[in-house]
Design a protein around this motif. Structure first.
Motif, PDB file in Angstrom:
ATOM      1  N   ALA A  62       0.831  -1.459  -0.179  1.00  0.00           N
ATOM      2  CA  ALA A  62      -0.046   0.016  -0.056  1.00  0.00           C
ATOM      3  C   ALA A  62       0.904   1.188   0.156  1.00  0.00           C
ATOM      4  N   ALA A  63       2.112   1.133   0.798  1.00  0.00           N
ATOM      5  CA  ALA A  63       2.866   2.341   0.739  1.00  0.00           C
ATOM      6  C   ALA A  63       3.356   2.719  -0.694  1.00  0.00           C
TER       7      ALA A  63
ATOM      8  N   PHE B 206       1.040   4.148  -2.785  1.00  0.00           N
ATOM      9  CA  PHE B 206       0.524   5.443  -2.248  1.00  0.00           C
ATOM     10  C   PHE B 206       1.782   6.427  -2.768  1.00  0.00           C
ATOM     11  N   GLY B 207       3.019   5.814  -3.025  1.00  0.00           N
ATOM     12  CA  GLY B 207       4.096   6.769  -3.619  1.00  0.00           C
ATOM     13  C   GLY B 207       3.831   6.996  -5.056  1.00  0.00           C
ATOM     14  N   TRP B 208       3.404   5.843  -5.615  1.00  0.00           N
ATOM     15  CA  TRP B 208       3.204   5.913  -7.105  1.00  0.00           C
ATOM     16  C   TRP B 208       1.999   7.109  -7.323  1.00  0.00           C
ATOM     17  N   LEU B 209       0.953   7.168  -6.535  1.00  0.00           N
ATOM     18  CA  LEU B 209      -0.245   7.906  -6.723  1.00  0.00           C
ATOM     19  C   LEU B 209       0.111   9.234  -6.241  1.00  0.00           C
TER      20      LEU B 209
ATOM     21  N   GLY C 151       2.033  10.588  -3.465  1.00  0.00           N
ATOM     22  CA  GLY C 151       2.686  10.680  -2.141  1.00  0.00           C
ATOM     23  C   GLY C 151       4.030  10.789  -2.361  1.00  0.00           C
TER      24      GLY C 151
ATOM     25  N   PHE D  37       7.890   6.314  -0.430  1.00  0.00           N
ATOM     26  CA  PHE D  37       7.213   5.173  -0.203  1.00  0.00           C
ATOM     27  C   PHE D  37       7.246   4.171  -1.165  1.00  0.00           C
TER      28      PHE D  37
ATOM     29  N   HIS E 215       3.464  -1.178  -9.934  1.00  0.00           N
ATOM     30  CA  HIS E 215       2.236  -1.084  -9.482  1.00  0.00           C
ATOM     31  C   HIS E 215       1.409  -2.571  -9.244  1.00  0.00           C
TER      32      HIS E 215
ATOM     33  N   THR F 155      -0.190  -4.014  -5.762  1.00  0.00           N
ATOM     34  CA  THR F 155      -1.635  -4.142  -5.736  1.00  0.00           C
ATOM     35  C   THR F 155      -1.606  -5.840  -5.262  1.00  0.00           C
TER      36      THR F 155
END
Length: 841
Positions: free
Chosen positions: A57-58, A61-64, A66, A70, A82, A86
């Motif tokens: 998840a971290a 989150f970094g790819w999205l 953040g 992460f 990704h 996932t």
């Protein structure tokens, strides 16, 4: 569920990770002293799987948008893909839900679907990397196209695909396979270990600053991916349990296990520290590699020294404690051996094949063989003389028996050849896992004890014979006195009335003597009983009339019986004697006041009840009970009351033969006795006799008025001249012709001389030269159809031998002339009917 795991709603047939954790703990509790208890393992596995999901998840989150930290631990490292992030989220949370029981109804399908999806995805990626096909399955995850160095930055590494495939197959075996569960779990463990080895290789590469596959054309595995795999695989290993993971060398309290548990983690930590220092310090401190290596060596040596000193201290204490326990065990063993040596009994142990392994000093004293002579010898040749057959039988009985023990007495031989009697006790010794390992034998010399028992029995027998002889002499002399007086008076010239009176006296007292002899035979366990149908209803009425004239008026007598009481087959006089003996004992127990009750009932004895009594058989019986309200019989002497000469009465008031005679009569009638008694509550004797049909043939009842003879020739064989003479006179007076022989040899000669003329033979059982059974067999070979009537004054064994030899009837001495004539007439009629039947056929 076992070991405190929550109920997830699954059926017992469905295996799950929590059950496997419990199975591992239950099967091998002694091999897991340094692991957490089984009930805490599911929690640890869930924590690891959640950590894997959070790592994914971290990264996502970094790819999205953040912080990039992460997704990657630095710009110089490739970020997590990704697809990898996932899949970690999906697998981690579904596995955690499955173990915790969240969404119980869908937990297993969700976990299975996640694992299968991951496995298929990783298998397809490996296929793409091998150049077999291009599926483009990662395009659905691609959010930020780009490159890292010369490779795509948002693609799954082939190493990650391989590890993911291994862990997916491992989890599939744990969750979905129901057949051959142990094999499935073992393969799951192997695959998880292989994946873990690959993942640790990648992590160590990052620590040393030389990540695996960096700088080439193959996409390397990112560090977040490696850590996510670490948590995912660690959770799976914890769920599988130590039984199926190759960690046995680390378990237990041995020196090897303690050193492995101490040094292996330190070694890994040292490698990680060395790699970290070698990679990070030159960048931050701008120093050269020599300084870094020296600093790394100092740190590793310091940590290793501390660990070695700690382990040495612990091992030293353990070794000292072990040495102390070993010394205590040696001292205890010496004390036990000393105790065994001073024991009076011979104690030795043997292997299962009979070889002697231990031999105490008492064994040497008892058998004469020294310890060095007996060791490794076959006990069933050296000590016991039974050989291999006895050894096989004893070993099998000890192993297959429930108690593992056995006792027996035997006559054996010492080394010097002298005989001794042994009482031997054998005990099978088993190991902690229940496997037979040896046999402990204890032998006691009972030679002197047995000799004293023989002497005591001989003395008691002589004393009993003396007591019996004195009583018999008294009664017989009282009966002989009127016989002698009457015989002497008959020699004088007396009138007919006195002559008949004297003759009656002689017959009366002769019959009295015969009764005394009959009672003696019954007492010693033999005696022929007169087989006739006995009406118990009439016998009980007669007994009551006798008791009313015999017992004190203050004793109330009650006699009851069933209206349709069954008859029995036996001797009415003997059954009456049983009643009288029991009633006289009841009177003595009650004194002047009491209540005496006689009852008779029809009872059917079943197999279970018959098995509880000696000589009893299932079937219809008549139970005659004699109950009193007397003093009762103490429990400690209840088993002795039927012993000959045992009595609780004062000296001179009882011979101790009453109940012995009762037992002999009842057993001769194929019955049994039961006694119920309580002190001061009274006693109840139950006489159980086999019932007979009311129309039972009275085939042994003597003929009261025998028919006269028709000139038949009868051969009398007896070594007593008076018996031959009186029997000959009685037969000739009743129309028979008679031949006499003094022994069996003469009888066979006369029989051969008059073959075809002799109609019947009267033969004694005890004669010189040729005894009765031999004579009967010889006569039967000459003429099988001629009836032979045997005569004997001894016990029932003679009757049995006579029947075996071929006698058709048996007369118990003494007998009357009417009994003799009736038996001969009956046998001649039977022989005639047999001839007529054969002629008609």
């Amino acid at each position: 569920m076992k070991n405190g795991a929550k109920n997830t709603g699954r059926t017992s047939a469905e295996p799950d990770l929590t059950e496997e954790i419990a199975i591992a703990e239950a099967d091998h509790p002694s091999r897991q002293p340094n692991f957490p208890p089984a009930k805490s393992w599911p929690g640890l596995a869930v924590i690891c799987w959640v950590m894997a999901a959070l790592t994914g998840a971290a990264g996502l989150f970094g790819w999205l948008g953040g912080p990039s930290i992460f997704a990657s631990f630095g710009t110089e490292y490739i970020p997590i893909a990704h697809s990898e992030a996932t899949l970690f989220i999906v697998m981690g949370f579904t596995l955690a839900f499955y173990v915790c029981g969240i969404t119980r109804r869908f937990a297993k399908p969700m976990a299975g679907a996640a694992v299968i999806t991951t496995g298929v995805f990783s298998a397809l990626k490996l296929t793409e990397y091998l150049g077999r096909a291009q599926f483009g399955i990662e395009n659905i995850f691609k959010l930020h196209p780009g490159t890292f160095r010369s490779v795509l930055a948002d693609r799954m590494s082939p190493v990650a695909a391989l590890v993911l495939l291994l862990i997916s197959v491992s989890l599939c075996l744990l969750i979905l396979v129901q057949d051959q569960r142990r094999i499935a779990i073992r393969w799951a463990a192997y695959l998880a270990c292989i994946g873990g080895f690959l993942d640790l290789t990648v992590i160590l590469g990052y620590f040393y600053g030389t990540p695996l596959l960096y700088g080439g054309s193959v996409i390397p595995m990112s560090l977040p991916t490696a850590w996510a795999f670490f948590f995912l695989i660690l959770g799976s290993v914890i769920a599988i349990g130590p039984r199926h993971i190759p960690v046995r060398p680390f378990l237990g309290n041995s020196a090897r296990a303690q050193m492995l548990r101490a040094f292996l983690p330190i070694t890994l930590i040292a490698v990680i520290i060395d790699g970290s220092l070698y990679h990070l310090l030159p960048l931050t401190l701008r120093t050269n590699g020599a300084v870094v290596s020296a600093l790394s060596a100092v740190c590793i040596l310091t940590i290793t020294s501390l660990v070695i000193s700690r382990v040495a201290l612990k091992l030293g204490g353990s070794m000292e404690l072990a040495e102390e326990k070993q010394n205590e065990a040696r001292e205890q063993l010496k004390e036990q051996v000393l105790l065994l040596d001073v024991a009076p009994d011979a104690i030795f142990s043997i292997t299962l094949d009979g070889k002697i392994q231990f031999w105490n000093q008492s064994s040497t004293r008892l058998f004469g063989w020294a310890a060095d002579e007996a060791m490794d010898q076959d006990a069933f040749t050296l000590v016991f003389r039974g050989g291999s057959a006895q050894k096989t039988e004893i070993t099998r009985s000890l192993i297959e028996g429930t108690g593992g023990q056995r006792e027996f007495e035997s006559r054996e031989t010492r080394k010097d050849g002298t005989q001794l009697t042994l009482s031997t006790h054998l005990t099978l010794v088993r190991s902690e896992d229940g496997k037979p390992i040896m046999i402990l034998i204890v032998c006691r010399d009972i030679t002197v004890k047995k000799a004293l028992e023989v002497q005591r029995l001989r003395s008691e027998r002589l004393q009993s014979i003396g007591t019996l002889a004195s009583g018999i002499a008294h009664d017989v002399n009282n009966a002989l006195l009127p016989i002698l007086f009457s015989a002497e008076m008959l020699k004088k010239d007396v009138d007919a009335e006195k002559r008949n009176s004297f003759i009656d006296q002689i017959l009366k007292n002769a019959d009295r003597v015969r009764g005394i002899m009959k009672q003696i035979l019954l007492f010693v366990g033999g005696g022929e009983i007169g087989k006739q149908t006995v009406d118990l209803k009439k016998l009980l009425v007669d007994t009551r009339q006798i008791l009313e004239h015999t017992l004190p008026k203050t004793i109330e007598i009650q006699v009851t019986h069933s209206a349709d009481i069954w008859p029995i087959v036996g001797d009415e006089t003997q059954i009456s004697q049983v009643f009288m003996n029991l009633c006289i004992n009841a009177r003595d127990a009650m004194g002047e006041n009491g209540f005496l009750k006689l009852t008779a009932d029809n009872v059917v004895v079943d197999e279970t009840q018959a098995a509880q009594h000696r000589n009893a058989k299932a079937g219809p019986h008549v139970c005659i009970a004699v109950s009193d309200t007397g003093s009762g019989i103490p429990t400690y002497i209840l088993d002795k009351i039927f012993d000959p000469f045992f009595t609780t009465k004062e000296f001179g008031k009882g011979t101790g033969l009453g109940l012995s005679t009762v037992l002999g009569i009842v057993e001769s009638h194929r019955g049994f006795i039961a006694v119920h008694s309580q002190v001061n509550q009274g006693t109840r004797f139950e006489i159980w006799l086999p019932a007979a049909r009311r129309d039972a043939a009275q085939q042994f009842q003597p003929v009261m008025q025998p028919p006269p003879g028709q000139g038949e020739l009868i051969l009398i064989v007896d070594d007593e001249e008076d018996i031959r003479a009186i029997a000959q006179e009685a037969l000739e007076e009743n129309g028979y012709r008679v031949l006499t022989a003094v022994d069996g040899t003469e009888a066979v000669a006369l029989f051969a001389q008059h073959r075809g003329k002799i109609s019947a033979v009267l033969c004694d059982m005890m004669m010189p030269v040729m005894d009765g059974p031999t004579t009967i067999r010889a006569l039967k070979r000459l003429a099988p159809a001629v009836p032979v009537i045997a005569m004997s004054g001894l016990i029932e064994e003679r009757a049995t031998s006579a029947k075996v030899a071929g006698a058709s009837a048996m007369l118990q001495k003494p007998f009357t002339a009417s009994t003799l004539l009736g038996a001969i007439g009956q046998e001649l009629n039977r022989a005639k009917e047999a001839r007529e039947g054969a002629a008609a056929a």
